[in-house]
Scaffold this motif. Structure first.
Motif, PDB file in Angstrom:
ATOM      1  N   GLU A 153     -16.950   9.487   9.685  1.00  0.00           N
ATOM      2  CA  GLU A 153     -15.917  10.443   9.303  1.00  0.00           C
ATOM      3  C   GLU A 153     -14.660  10.282  10.145  1.00  0.00           C
ATOM      4  O   GLU A 153     -14.733   9.983  11.328  1.00  0.00           O
ATOM      5  N   GLY A 154     -13.528  10.512   9.491  1.00  0.00           N
ATOM      6  CA  GLY A 154     -12.269  10.632  10.204  1.00  0.00           C
ATOM      7  C   GLY A 154     -11.788  12.050   9.977  1.00  0.00           C
ATOM      8  O   GLY A 154     -11.911  12.572   8.869  1.00  0.00           O
ATOM      9  N   ARG A 155     -11.280  12.686  11.016  1.00  0.00           N
ATOM     10  CA  ARG A 155     -10.841  14.073  10.859  1.00  0.00           C
ATOM     11  C   ARG A 155      -9.471  14.275  11.489  1.00  0.00           C
ATOM     12  O   ARG A 155      -9.150  13.653  12.496  1.00  0.00           O
ATOM     13  N   GLY A 156      -8.707  15.123  10.877  1.00  0.00           N
ATOM     14  CA  GLY A 156      -7.465  15.554  11.485  1.00  0.00           C
ATOM     15  C   GLY A 156      -7.563  17.063  11.663  1.00  0.00           C
ATOM     16  O   GLY A 156      -8.001  17.759  10.755  1.00  0.00           O
ATOM     17  N   ILE A 157      -7.209  17.538  12.846  1.00  0.00           N
ATOM     18  CA  ILE A 157      -7.363  18.964  13.123  1.00  0.00           C
ATOM     19  C   ILE A 157      -6.069  19.505  13.722  1.00  0.00           C
ATOM     20  O   ILE A 157      -5.514  18.922  14.646  1.00  0.00           O
ATOM     21  N   LYS A 158      -5.607  20.616  13.175  1.00  0.00           N
ATOM     22  CA  LYS A 158      -4.442  21.306  13.710  1.00  0.00           C
ATOM     23  C   LYS A 158      -4.974  22.383  14.644  1.00  0.00           C
ATOM     24  O   LYS A 158      -5.743  23.262  14.209  1.00  0.00           O
ATOM     25  N   VAL A 159      -4.580  22.317  15.900  1.00  0.00           N
ATOM     26  CA  VAL A 159      -5.154  23.218  16.902  1.00  0.00           C
ATOM     27  C   VAL A 159      -4.229  24.410  17.129  1.00  0.00           C
ATOM     28  O   VAL A 159      -3.012  24.258  17.233  1.00  0.00           O
ATOM     29  N   GLY A 211       0.122  17.680   8.660  1.00  0.00           N
ATOM     30  CA  GLY A 211       1.277  17.643   9.547  1.00  0.00           C
ATOM     31  C   GLY A 211       0.879  17.213  10.939  1.00  0.00           C
ATOM     32  O   GLY A 211      -0.214  17.524  11.410  1.00  0.00           O
ATOM     33  N   VAL A 212       1.742  16.483  11.593  1.00  0.00           N
ATOM     34  CA  VAL A 212       1.435  15.990  12.933  1.00  0.00           C
ATOM     35  C   VAL A 212       2.397  16.619  13.924  1.00  0.00           C
ATOM     36  O   VAL A 212       3.604  16.437  13.839  1.00  0.00           O
ATOM     37  N   ARG A 247      -5.012   4.550   6.538  1.00  0.00           N
ATOM     38  CA  ARG A 247      -5.805   5.574   5.847  1.00  0.00           C
ATOM     39  C   ARG A 247      -5.828   6.877   6.630  1.00  0.00           C
ATOM     40  O   ARG A 247      -5.619   7.960   6.098  1.00  0.00           O
ATOM     41  N   ILE A 248      -6.118   6.745   7.917  1.00  0.00           N
ATOM     42  CA  ILE A 248      -6.216   7.937   8.766  1.00  0.00           C
ATOM     43  C   ILE A 248      -4.855   8.637   8.838  1.00  0.00           C
ATOM     44  O   ILE A 248      -4.763   9.860   8.734  1.00  0.00           O
ATOM     45  N   ALA A 249      -3.789   7.840   8.978  1.00  0.00           N
ATOM     46  CA  ALA A 249      -2.458   8.438   9.107  1.00  0.00           C
ATOM     47  C   ALA A 249      -2.095   9.216   7.842  1.00  0.00           C
ATOM     48  O   ALA A 249      -1.662  10.366   7.918  1.00  0.00           O
ATOM     49  N   SER A 250      -2.292   8.600   6.670  1.00  0.00           N
ATOM     50  CA  SER A 250      -1.969   9.295   5.410  1.00  0.00           C
ATOM     51  C   SER A 250      -2.732  10.612   5.322  1.00  0.00           C
ATOM     52  O   SER A 250      -2.205  11.621   4.862  1.00  0.00           O
ATOM     53  N   MET A 251      -3.984  10.557   5.784  1.00  0.00           N
ATOM     54  CA  MET A 251      -4.811  11.759   5.706  1.00  0.00           C
ATOM     55  C   MET A 251      -4.298  12.843   6.667  1.00  0.00           C
ATOM     56  O   MET A 251      -4.107  13.992   6.278  1.00  0.00           O
ATOM     57  N   VAL A 252      -4.045  12.441   7.905  1.00  0.00           N
ATOM     58  CA  VAL A 252      -3.632  13.421   8.918  1.00  0.00           C
ATOM     59  C   VAL A 252      -2.266  14.014   8.578  1.00  0.00           C
ATOM     60  O   VAL A 252      -2.003  15.187   8.823  1.00  0.00           O
ATOM     61  N   LEU A 253      -1.398  13.201   7.956  1.00  0.00           N
ATOM     62  CA  LEU A 253      -0.061  13.693   7.608  1.00  0.00           C
ATOM     63  C   LEU A 253      -0.122  14.851   6.617  1.00  0.00           C
ATOM     64  O   LEU A 253       0.817  15.624   6.483  1.00  0.00           O
ATOM     65  N   ARG A 254      -1.245  14.966   5.905  1.00  0.00           N
ATOM     66  CA  ARG A 254      -1.390  16.068   4.957  1.00  0.00           C
ATOM     67  C   ARG A 254      -1.343  17.426   5.653  1.00  0.00           C
ATOM     68  O   ARG A 254      -0.910  18.409   5.077  1.00  0.00           O
ATOM     69  N   PRO A 294       0.836  -1.207   0.000  1.00  0.00           N
ATOM     70  CA  PRO A 294       0.000   0.000   0.000  1.00  0.00           C
ATOM     71  C   PRO A 294       0.876   1.265   0.000  1.00  0.00           C
ATOM     72  O   PRO A 294       1.824   1.356   0.775  1.00  0.00           O
ATOM     73  N   PRO A 295       0.577   2.227  -0.891  1.00  0.00           N
ATOM     74  CA  PRO A 295       1.434   3.414  -1.045  1.00  0.00           C
ATOM     75  C   PRO A 295       1.140   4.481   0.013  1.00  0.00           C
ATOM     76  O   PRO A 295       0.692   5.576  -0.299  1.00  0.00           O
ATOM     77  N   LYS A 296       1.433   4.151   1.263  1.00  0.00           N
ATOM     78  CA  LYS A 296       1.035   5.042   2.365  1.00  0.00           C
ATOM     79  C   LYS A 296       1.714   6.409   2.304  1.00  0.00           C
ATOM     80  O   LYS A 296       1.097   7.425   2.596  1.00  0.00           O
ATOM     81  N   LEU A 297       2.999   6.408   1.939  1.00  0.00           N
ATOM     82  CA  LEU A 297       3.719   7.692   1.932  1.00  0.00           C
ATOM     83  C   LEU A 297       3.213   8.581   0.797  1.00  0.00           C
ATOM     84  O   LEU A 297       3.096   9.796   0.952  1.00  0.00           O
ATOM     85  N   ALA A 298       2.891   7.959  -0.334  1.00  0.00           N
ATOM     86  CA  ALA A 298       2.394   8.740  -1.475  1.00  0.00           C
ATOM     87  C   ALA A 298       0.982   9.238  -1.199  1.00  0.00           C
ATOM     88  O   ALA A 298       0.597  10.320  -1.648  1.00  0.00           O
ATOM     89  N   ASP A 299       0.202   8.453  -0.462  1.00  0.00           N
ATOM     90  CA  ASP A 299      -1.176   8.840  -0.171  1.00  0.00           C
ATOM     91  C   ASP A 299      -1.268  10.170   0.578  1.00  0.00           C
ATOM     92  O   ASP A 299      -2.301  10.832   0.545  1.00  0.00           O
ATOM     93  N   VAL A 300      -0.189  10.537   1.238  1.00  0.00           N
ATOM     94  CA  VAL A 300      -0.182  11.818   1.943  1.00  0.00           C
ATOM     95  C   VAL A 300      -0.279  12.976   0.935  1.00  0.00           C
ATOM     96  O   VAL A 300      -0.876  14.003   1.209  1.00  0.00           O
ATOM     97  N   HIS A 301       0.299  12.759  -0.253  1.00  0.00           N
ATOM     98  CA  HIS A 301       0.395  13.860  -1.216  1.00  0.00           C
ATOM     99  C   HIS A 301      -0.596  13.783  -2.369  1.00  0.00           C
ATOM    100  O   HIS A 301      -0.848  14.781  -3.024  1.00  0.00           O
ATOM    101  N   VAL A 302      -1.093  12.591  -2.673  1.00  0.00           N
ATOM    102  CA  VAL A 302      -1.969  12.472  -3.850  1.00  0.00           C
ATOM    103  C   VAL A 302      -3.307  11.848  -3.480  1.00  0.00           C
ATOM    104  O   VAL A 302      -3.399  11.089  -2.520  1.00  0.00           O
ATOM    105  N   SER A 303      -4.311  12.167  -4.276  1.00  0.00           N
ATOM    106  CA  SER A 303      -5.647  11.694  -3.943  1.00  0.00           C
ATOM    107  C   SER A 303      -5.818  10.228  -4.348  1.00  0.00           C
ATOM    108  O   SER A 303      -5.002   9.656  -5.053  1.00  0.00           O
TER     109      SER A 303
END
Lengths: 373, 265
Positions: free
Chosen positions: B110-116, B211-212, B202-209, A57-66
């Motif tokens: 829903e999963g949410r990431g919030i920068k406080v 920044g943590v 999934r949640i981690a990739s999303m939250v990393l967008r 699974p491309p976890k690191l790439a998923d941070v940047h791309v949809s």
């Protein structure tokens, strides 16, 4: 077979030939598309290697791309973020599909590989495109010479072309081994052989292929006969899917893949001026799906099907691959109506998940063919 | 001064009744049924009953959650204000953990990431798109496929040491993946872990967008699931704090807003 075992170890950006190349302090350049004129790179004593993805699974790439970005482009990017390509001195993208073009920007922003280049590959084959592509390749050659402080002379180009053509002829011989029944090389093995060619200096690969072609004559574990299939699609950078097909009684004897026949089928004209000959070869090679027109590629697919006497065709589209999703139904219709070939269209997402569902459908297709034959 | 926060979520209504903007008098929750308005009122009734209060004795009410509009200006709850979930989440978490910089809220859908921000506001946020594959409903669906209670999914996952990759892009596809794992005789423990790993990924990739940044807090109903925390910690490579009653943090945030409104009157 020893040579096959060795070949399998070469499908990695850190194989022994690449390590040796690096040890001699010679540059290695990654490329992403079979439209990259490797001869020009190689003529400058730079090793071109193909950038591949992986099935994780491309976890690191998923941070940047949809999520709806091509899973192959994403997987390659993920590998780069993981540091898989940290030993590269540079990489070159070609203007193939939009996903590859746009992800080039992310590579430049988020990876630490020093040098990057983008070849504006045309998408049609008329006279204007030819002139334009010739200029693009000349600019690329100049960039290589300046960036890596190397000389790419006409003489070097000529000898490189000869070595590459030799590799292509040998690969065709390997493919010929699949014309008989049973084929002497499995589809999965043939794919691995082509992939390894992209990751190995061609002189070395030519030697390996010669050994392999000798060894094959005395092969003991000759593949079993199976339903003869052609696999068509964009990219396949590992043999898992073909193994899956083989595990349910399919015998993949031919392909129309970017990492298969489309990589090596066409030769460069050795008589012509080298840069012109290279331009011609890459512009008029068996087209990828992003090229206009699709009929040209379909013609090749149908020719391969005849040449290798196949009984059915599997068309794989990568999920979210626009160009192939448009092509697949058209190609399927041509194969069914013009050649009377049964076709199964499948979609996969460049991961091992969902293989159970794929297996069910491939199994059913093969059973259906077995009943018809 | 008594105020209340009502969080009308996708699956549960959560209510917090607050005294003087600091003492929690009551918490209550209940399932959201087809008649969302009635469900919310029932839970509100329950909360009032817990502390022996009548509606008239409660001052301002603020509502949050995806169903917040249903109780907006509508008696008996009659929330005068509504706030988005991310703002209520940040407020509530900041109140409980003043050092918090990143809030991860995993609810039913829903999963949410919030920068406080420094004062408990929202600097940036990210929410999953459409699919519930990265949220609690996914675990429930998978629990049904495995024939175990949803409360047992986490403990089951903790028993497994294996990592089976699973592509949790979509609930429906993932369920068929689970079915094929079942058919290939993979143990329930391993499948349960694969499910939690996939959601955490999934949640981690999303939250990393966004920044943590530490401290990181996990709230929402899924924070109660012990199987979710270890893979999330691993993916984000950080310690994660979970407040008491993690599912009520959004409602608490809303109640705190209500207290501020009351104070301004």
């Amino acid at each position: 077979m020893e040579s096959l075992k060795l070949i399998r170890t070469l499908i990695s950006a850190n194989n022994k030939f690449i390590s040796e190349w690096k040890r001699l302090k010679r540059p290695v350049l990654g490329y992403t598309c079979s439209y990259t004129p490797e001869e020009i790179i190689s003529a400058g004593e730079i090793l071109p290697i193909r950038i591949l993805g992986s099935l994780e699974p491309p976890k690191l790439a998923d941070v940047h791309v949809s999520t709806n970005v091509c899973s192959f482009a994403k997987s390659c990017f993920n590998n780069a973020l993981k540091g898989e390509y940290s030993s590269l001195d540079g990489y070159v993208f070609s203007h193939s599909c939009d996903n590859q073009k746009k992800i080039y920007d992310l590579w430049r922003r988020y990876t630490t590989i020093p040098k990057a280049y983008f070849i504006n590959t045309p998408h049609s084959t008329n006279e204007n495109s030819r002139r334009f592509f010739r200029d693009e390749l000349e600019k690329f050659r100049e960039w290589l010479m300046k960036s890596f402080k190397v000389e790419i002379s006409e003489e070097n180009l000529r000898s490189t072309i000869r070595t590459f053509n030799e590799n292509r002829r040998l690969l065709r011989q390997v493919y010929d081994l699949r014309k008989g029944n049973p084929p002497l090389v499995l589809g999965s093995e043939a794919l691995e052989i082509v992939l390894s060619s992209m990751m190995t200096p061609k002189e070395e690969h030519n030697k390996l292929l010669q050994v392999l072609l000798e060894e094959i004559d005395t092969r003991e574990d000759v593949p079993k006969e199976g339903v003869r299939l052609l696999v068509s699609g964009s990219i396949m950078d590992n043999s898992e899917l073909l193994r899956l097909i083989e595990s349910v009684g399919g015998s993949v004897v031919a392909d129309d893949l970017c990492t298969g026949s489309r990589y090596f089928w066409d030769l460069v004209n050795e008589e012509e001026e080298p840069m012109t000959a290279i331009t011609e070869r890459y512009l008029h090679k068996i087209p990828s799906s992003f090229m206009y027109s699709s009929e040209e590629r379909f013609r090749h697919t149908r020719e391969m099907a005849k040449l290798f006497d196949v009984e059915g065709v599997l068309i794989f589209s990568l999920k979210f691959c626009d160009v192939h999703s448009f092509d697949a139904p058209l190609l399927a219709e041509e194969l069914r109506e013009e050649d009377g070939l049964p076709v199964l269209c499948l979609e996969w997402d460049h991961s091992l998940s969902g293989t159970a569902q794929l297996r069910t459908r491939i199994e059913a297709f093969i059973e259906m063919l077995e009943e018809q034959i | 001064m008594i105020t209340a926060g009502v969080d009308v979520g996708a699956k549960y209504v959560k209510i917090v009744i607050l005294e003087d903007g600091k003492n929690v008098l009551a918490r209550a929750n209940g399932i959201v049924e087809f008649d969302v308005w009635k469900s919310a009122n029932d839970v509100f009734e329950k909360a009032l009953l817990n502390v022996g209060l009548k509606r008239e004795q409660v001052g301002q009410v603020v509502a949050t959650g995806m169903g917040r509009k249903i109780v907006h200006m509508k008696p008996p709850i009659d929330a005068k204000e509504i706030v988005p979930e991310v703002i209520a989440d940040a407020k509530g978490t900041y109140y409980l953990i003043p050092t918090v910089k990143t809030v991860i809220d995993v609810g039913a859908e829903e999963g949410r990431g919030i920068k406080v921000s420094e004062n408990g506001g929202v600097r940036d946020f990210v929410i999953n798109e459409r699919c519930a594959a990265g949220a609690g409903t996914f675990i429930e669906t998978m629990a049904r496929a495995l024939e175990v209670g949803v409360e047992n999914m986490g403990p089951l996952a903790l028993k497994s040491m294996n990592a089976i990759p699973m592509n949790a892009q979509c609930c429906v596809f993932a369920e068929s993946e689970v079915v094929s794992l079942i058919h290939s005789k993979v143990s329930k423990e391993d499948i349960a872990k694969a499910i939690h790993d996939a959601i955490a990924g999934r949640i981690a990739s999303m939250v990393l967008r966004i920044g943590v940044e530490k401290d990181v807090a996990l709230i929402g109903g899924v924070a109660r699931n012990p199987g979710f925390l270890p893979p999330l910690k691993k993916e984000l490579n950080t310690e994660i704090l979970i407040p008491e009653y993690p599912e009520c943090v959004g409602a608490l945030g809303a109640a705190l807003f209500a207290s501020e409104m009351e104070g301004q009157k």
